[in-house]
Design a protein around this motif. Structure first.
Motif, PDB file in Angstrom:
ATOM      1  N   THR A  55       0.760  -1.024   0.036  1.00 38.02           N
ATOM      2  CA  THR A  55      -0.097  -0.028  -0.022  1.00 38.02           C
ATOM      3  C   THR A  55       1.130   1.192   0.065  1.00 38.02           C
ATOM      4  O   THR A  55       0.590   2.340  -0.834  1.00 38.02           O
ATOM      5  CB  THR A  55      -0.905   0.140   1.111  1.00 38.02           C
ATOM      6  OG1 THR A  55      -1.604  -1.242   1.175  1.00 38.02           O
ATOM      7  CG2 THR A  55      -1.781   1.053   1.260  1.00 38.02           C
ATOM      8  N   GLU A  56       1.872   1.173   0.900  1.00 37.48           N
ATOM      9  CA  GLU A  56       2.855   2.378   0.702  1.00 37.48           C
ATOM     10  C   GLU A  56       3.451   2.473  -0.630  1.00 37.48           C
ATOM     11  O   GLU A  56       3.770   3.753  -1.225  1.00 37.48           O
ATOM     12  CB  GLU A  56       4.166   2.226   2.020  1.00 37.48           C
ATOM     13  CG  GLU A  56       4.909   3.254   1.911  1.00 37.48           C
ATOM     14  CD  GLU A  56       5.900   3.006   2.776  1.00 37.48           C
ATOM     15  OE1 GLU A  56       6.699   4.145   3.356  1.00 37.48           O
ATOM     16  OE2 GLU A  56       5.988   2.157   3.728  1.00 37.48           O
ATOM     17  N   GLN A  57       3.792   1.753  -1.381  1.00 37.61           N
ATOM     18  CA  GLN A  57       4.156   1.835  -2.785  1.00 37.61           C
ATOM     19  C   GLN A  57       3.287   2.207  -3.479  1.00 37.61           C
ATOM     20  O   GLN A  57       3.516   3.097  -4.626  1.00 37.61           O
ATOM     21  CB  GLN A  57       4.729   0.602  -3.446  1.00 37.61           C
ATOM     22  CG  GLN A  57       6.075  -0.031  -2.464  1.00 37.61           C
ATOM     23  CD  GLN A  57       6.511  -1.497  -3.481  1.00 37.61           C
ATOM     24  OE1 GLN A  57       6.102  -1.753  -4.365  1.00 37.61           O
ATOM     25  NE2 GLN A  57       7.640  -1.883  -2.771  1.00 37.61           N
ATOM     26  N   THR A  58       1.850   1.827  -3.544  1.00 39.70           N
ATOM     27  CA  THR A  58       0.810   2.496  -4.031  1.00 39.70           C
ATOM     28  C   THR A  58       0.645   3.979  -3.891  1.00 39.70           C
ATOM     29  O   THR A  58       0.351   4.770  -4.834  1.00 39.70           O
ATOM     30  CB  THR A  58      -0.536   1.979  -3.855  1.00 39.70           C
ATOM     31  OG1 THR A  58      -0.379   0.441  -4.030  1.00 39.70           O
ATOM     32  CG2 THR A  58      -1.755   2.455  -4.717  1.00 39.70           C
ATOM     33  N   ILE A  59       1.013   4.304  -2.598  1.00 34.80           N
ATOM     34  CA  ILE A  59       0.856   5.765  -2.200  1.00 34.80           C
ATOM     35  C   ILE A  59       2.146   6.617  -2.834  1.00 34.80           C
ATOM     36  O   ILE A  59       1.972   7.782  -3.378  1.00 34.80           O
ATOM     37  CB  ILE A  59       0.967   5.760  -0.671  1.00 34.80           C
ATOM     38  CG1 ILE A  59      -0.060   5.380   0.154  1.00 34.80           C
ATOM     39  CG2 ILE A  59       1.092   7.452  -0.256  1.00 34.80           C
ATOM     40  CD1 ILE A  59      -0.163   5.311   1.520  1.00 34.80           C
ATOM     41  N   ASN A  60       3.113   6.150  -2.963  1.00 32.66           N
ATOM     42  CA  ASN A  60       4.577   6.747  -3.344  1.00 32.66           C
ATOM     43  C   ASN A  60       4.180   6.884  -5.086  1.00 32.66           C
ATOM     44  O   ASN A  60       4.765   7.738  -5.652  1.00 32.66           O
ATOM     45  CB  ASN A  60       5.665   5.871  -3.398  1.00 32.66           C
ATOM     46  CG  ASN A  60       6.092   5.935  -1.705  1.00 32.66           C
ATOM     47  OD1 ASN A  60       5.608   6.697  -1.087  1.00 32.66           O
ATOM     48  ND2 ASN A  60       6.839   4.695  -1.212  1.00 32.66           N
ATOM     49  N   ALA A  61       3.498   5.871  -5.641  1.00 29.17           N
ATOM     50  CA  ALA A  61       3.042   5.883  -7.042  1.00 29.17           C
ATOM     51  C   ALA A  61       1.987   7.011  -7.217  1.00 29.17           C
ATOM     52  O   ALA A  61       1.640   7.405  -8.329  1.00 29.17           O
ATOM     53  CB  ALA A  61       2.655   4.725  -7.562  1.00 29.17           C
ATOM     54  N   ARG A  62       1.263   7.554  -6.247  1.00 29.82           N
ATOM     55  CA  ARG A  62       0.454   8.525  -6.279  1.00 29.82           C
ATOM     56  C   ARG A  62      -1.014   7.997  -6.741  1.00 29.82           C
ATOM     57  O   ARG A  62      -1.604   9.037  -7.398  1.00 29.82           O
ATOM     58  CB  ARG A  62       0.872   9.893  -7.161  1.00 29.82           C
ATOM     59  CG  ARG A  62       2.068  10.411  -6.366  1.00 29.82           C
ATOM     60  CD  ARG A  62       2.166  11.880  -6.903  1.00 29.82           C
ATOM     61  NE  ARG A  62       3.321  12.482  -5.880  1.00 29.82           N
ATOM     62  CZ  ARG A  62       3.881  13.673  -6.165  1.00 29.82           C
ATOM     63  NH1 ARG A  62       3.634  14.415  -7.479  1.00 29.82           N
ATOM     64  NH2 ARG A  62       4.737  14.389  -5.362  1.00 29.82           N
ATOM     65  N   ASP A  63      -1.201   6.902  -6.667  1.00 32.90           N
ATOM     66  CA  ASP A  63      -2.602   6.480  -7.002  1.00 32.90           C
ATOM     67  C   ASP A  63      -3.395   6.488  -5.898  1.00 32.90           C
ATOM     68  O   ASP A  63      -3.552   5.435  -5.198  1.00 32.90           O
ATOM     69  CB  ASP A  63      -2.296   4.822  -7.595  1.00 32.90           C
ATOM     70  CG  ASP A  63      -3.755   4.359  -8.222  1.00 32.90           C
ATOM     71  OD1 ASP A  63      -4.556   5.230  -8.245  1.00 32.90           O
ATOM     72  OD2 ASP A  63      -3.495   3.546  -8.833  1.00 32.90           O
ATOM     73  N   GLN A  93       1.095  13.105   0.867  1.00 37.65           N
ATOM     74  CA  GLN A  93       1.265  12.873  -0.660  1.00 37.65           C
ATOM     75  C   GLN A  93       0.388  13.689  -1.485  1.00 37.65           C
ATOM     76  O   GLN A  93       0.738  14.211  -2.546  1.00 37.65           O
ATOM     77  CB  GLN A  93       1.389  11.291  -1.206  1.00 37.65           C
ATOM     78  CG  GLN A  93       2.805  10.515  -0.913  1.00 37.65           C
ATOM     79  CD  GLN A  93       3.729  10.901  -1.806  1.00 37.65           C
ATOM     80  OE1 GLN A  93       3.824  12.023  -2.441  1.00 37.65           O
ATOM     81  NE2 GLN A  93       4.940  10.442  -1.721  1.00 37.65           N
ATOM     82  N   ARG A  94      -0.992  13.666  -1.093  1.00 37.81           N
ATOM     83  CA  ARG A  94      -1.908  14.434  -1.535  1.00 37.81           C
ATOM     84  C   ARG A  94      -1.543  15.920  -1.680  1.00 37.81           C
ATOM     85  O   ARG A  94      -1.785  16.734  -2.434  1.00 37.81           O
ATOM     86  CB  ARG A  94      -3.319  14.135  -1.051  1.00 37.81           C
ATOM     87  CG  ARG A  94      -3.936  12.847  -1.501  1.00 37.81           C
ATOM     88  CD  ARG A  94      -5.103  12.634  -0.721  1.00 37.81           C
ATOM     89  NE  ARG A  94      -5.914  11.365  -1.255  1.00 37.81           N
ATOM     90  CZ  ARG A  94      -6.856  10.797  -0.662  1.00 37.81           C
ATOM     91  NH1 ARG A  94      -7.229  11.274   0.608  1.00 37.81           N
ATOM     92  NH2 ARG A  94      -7.456   9.831  -1.224  1.00 37.81           N
ATOM     93  N   LYS A  95      -1.328  16.457  -0.436  1.00 38.62           N
ATOM     94  CA  LYS A  95      -0.735  17.710  -0.158  1.00 38.62           C
ATOM     95  C   LYS A  95       0.593  17.960  -1.163  1.00 38.62           C
ATOM     96  O   LYS A  95       0.456  19.376  -1.636  1.00 38.62           O
ATOM     97  CB  LYS A  95      -0.343  17.905   1.178  1.00 38.62           C
ATOM     98  CG  LYS A  95      -1.637  17.816   2.378  1.00 38.62           C
ATOM     99  CD  LYS A  95      -1.521  18.486   3.755  1.00 38.62           C
ATOM    100  CE  LYS A  95      -2.664  18.334   4.479  1.00 38.62           C
ATOM    101  NZ  LYS A  95      -2.335  18.700   5.943  1.00 38.62           N
ATOM    102  N   THR A  96       1.304  17.056  -1.058  1.00 41.52           N
ATOM    103  CA  THR A  96       2.462  17.594  -1.957  1.00 41.52           C
ATOM    104  C   THR A  96       2.145  17.454  -3.365  1.00 41.52           C
ATOM    105  O   THR A  96       2.595  18.556  -4.216  1.00 41.52           O
ATOM    106  CB  THR A  96       3.575  16.175  -1.865  1.00 41.52           C
ATOM    107  OG1 THR A  96       3.880  16.424  -0.293  1.00 41.52           O
ATOM    108  CG2 THR A  96       4.687  16.395  -2.559  1.00 41.52           C
ATOM    109  N   LEU A  97       1.273  16.630  -4.011  1.00 41.47           N
ATOM    110  CA  LEU A  97       0.781  16.837  -5.329  1.00 41.47           C
ATOM    111  C   LEU A  97       0.253  17.983  -5.400  1.00 41.47           C
ATOM    112  O   LEU A  97       0.232  18.750  -6.663  1.00 41.47           O
ATOM    113  CB  LEU A  97       0.076  15.628  -5.664  1.00 41.47           C
ATOM    114  CG  LEU A  97      -0.792  15.414  -6.999  1.00 41.47           C
ATOM    115  CD1 LEU A  97       0.515  15.321  -7.954  1.00 41.47           C
ATOM    116  CD2 LEU A  97      -1.448  14.504  -7.237  1.00 41.47           C
TER     117      LEU A  97
END
Length: 344
Positions: free
Chosen positions: A133-141, A172-176
């Motif tokens: 799941t963390e990798q999915t977050i890092n992929a920004r999905d 990650q959402r805020k960063t995006l």
């Protein structure tokens, strides 16, 4: 009483094993061995396989996307466990939705809440599911990551790892959002810079065009002034008759000037008379060898273009005694001023 044979007998009785006890011990050992090979060993092998597959899933996030079973609810517990093992082998730990090991194991627990294999598999592979799941977050999905977090929460809602995953997802959402805003700001700044450059270029072109037009205008004015100067080469100040110069420069030549013998006064313009205007006109004229006047031109006047025509008409009718050189008539150019004054 003879006790010589009693003590050896007692010793033999104390050292002997009861057959019943021996039989019980044998049965216990047999059951323990059977339980190890039939229950404990397969269970540990299955758990080790789950752990290894979970580690592979965390290291390799690319999961198979084969189609899920047509009717998961209709599958038995054994079939669900088989689907879960297949999903683990295909590295489908928490994804895709509806066709992953976690969902199959939780379906097993719905059908059979006490199933140890499913419960242990979920507990021991939770960390690997969290890593995926963390990798999915890092992929920004982000939508998929949120679904996987919700799936992990169903398996272990009190696990602190969920808090960390939610925090990372929010960050990650805020960063995006910040990167998108920065990209938009940079795009706007670039567009504004391009517009400013285009405006500056247009202004420079307009200024260059205006400068070129002004230069052309000035050049045309200079050309016009040169043409006028060529057409009217006479000097501003009154000059002596040109025929007199040879008389001063050549002592051996006898030169006499042209003498006016018939003068016609100019007509006073009606418009100037009504306006009470006065002035003068300087004319240049040629006196031929026969005394006839020709080539009458206005070289200066004050005011301009008011008395010019009257002056030229009058002078053209003048008659001269021609200028003489050594007794021979010659052509000379003279300059005269005609005054226009109202008699008071």
């Amino acid at each position: 009483m003879d006790t010589r044979h009693r003590f050896p007998m007692r010793r033999r009785m104390r050292g002997a094993i009861n057959p019943v006890t021996l039989a019980v011990l044998i049965i216990v050992v047999v059951l323990a061995v059977a339980a190890y090979f039939l229950i404990i060993k397969p269970y540990h092998d299955a758990n080790e396989g789950l752990v290894q597959q979970g580690a592979t899933t965390a290291a390799k996030p690319g999961a198979s996307r084969e189609a899920p079973p047509a009717n998961v609810d209709a599958l038995s517990v054994d079939q669900l466990l088989a689907e879960a093992r297949t999903a683990m082998n295909d590295q489908r730990l928490v994804a895709p939705a509806g066709n992953n090991a976690f969902e199959f194991y939780m379906k097993v627990l719905q059908k059979q809440p006490g199933n140890a294999v499913a419960a242990d598999a979920l507990r021991e592979t939770f960390s690997y599911g969290a890593a995926a799941t963390e990798q999915t977050i890092n992929a920004r999905d982000f939508n998929e990551a949120q679904r996987e977090i919700d799936l992990l929460a169903k398996a272990d809602p009190a696990n602190y790892t969920l808090t960390i995953l939610r925090s990372k997802l929010d960050a990650q959402r805020k960063t995006l959002d910040r990167e998108q805003q920065q990209a938009q700001d940079a795009q706007k700044a670039q567009l504004a810079q391009q517009n400013a450059a285009a405006t500056a270029k247009a202004q420079a072109e307009q200024q260059a065009a205006a400068a070129a037009a002004e230069a052309q205008r000035q050049q045309a004015a200079r050309d016009q002034a040169a043409r006028v100067a060529q057409q009217q080469p006479a000097a501003a100040q009154p000059q002596a008759p040109r025929a007199a110069a040879p008389a001063r420069s050549a002592a051996d030549e006898a030169i006499t000037e042209a003498v006016l013998v018939r003068q016609v006064n100019p007509r006073y313009p009606t418009a100037a008379m009504r306006a009470n205007q006065e002035g003068w006109v300087d004319v240049e004229l040629t006196v031929g060898a026969d005394g006839v006047v020709s080539n009458v031109n206005v070289v200066d006047a004050q005011p301009k273009h008011i008395f010019d025509r009257s002056a030229v008409d009058a002078v053209s009718k003048w008659e001269f005694k021609p200028a003489m050189r050594n007794g021979e008539p010659m052509t000379v150019t003279l300059r005269r001023r005609l005054q226009f004054n109202l008699g008071r």
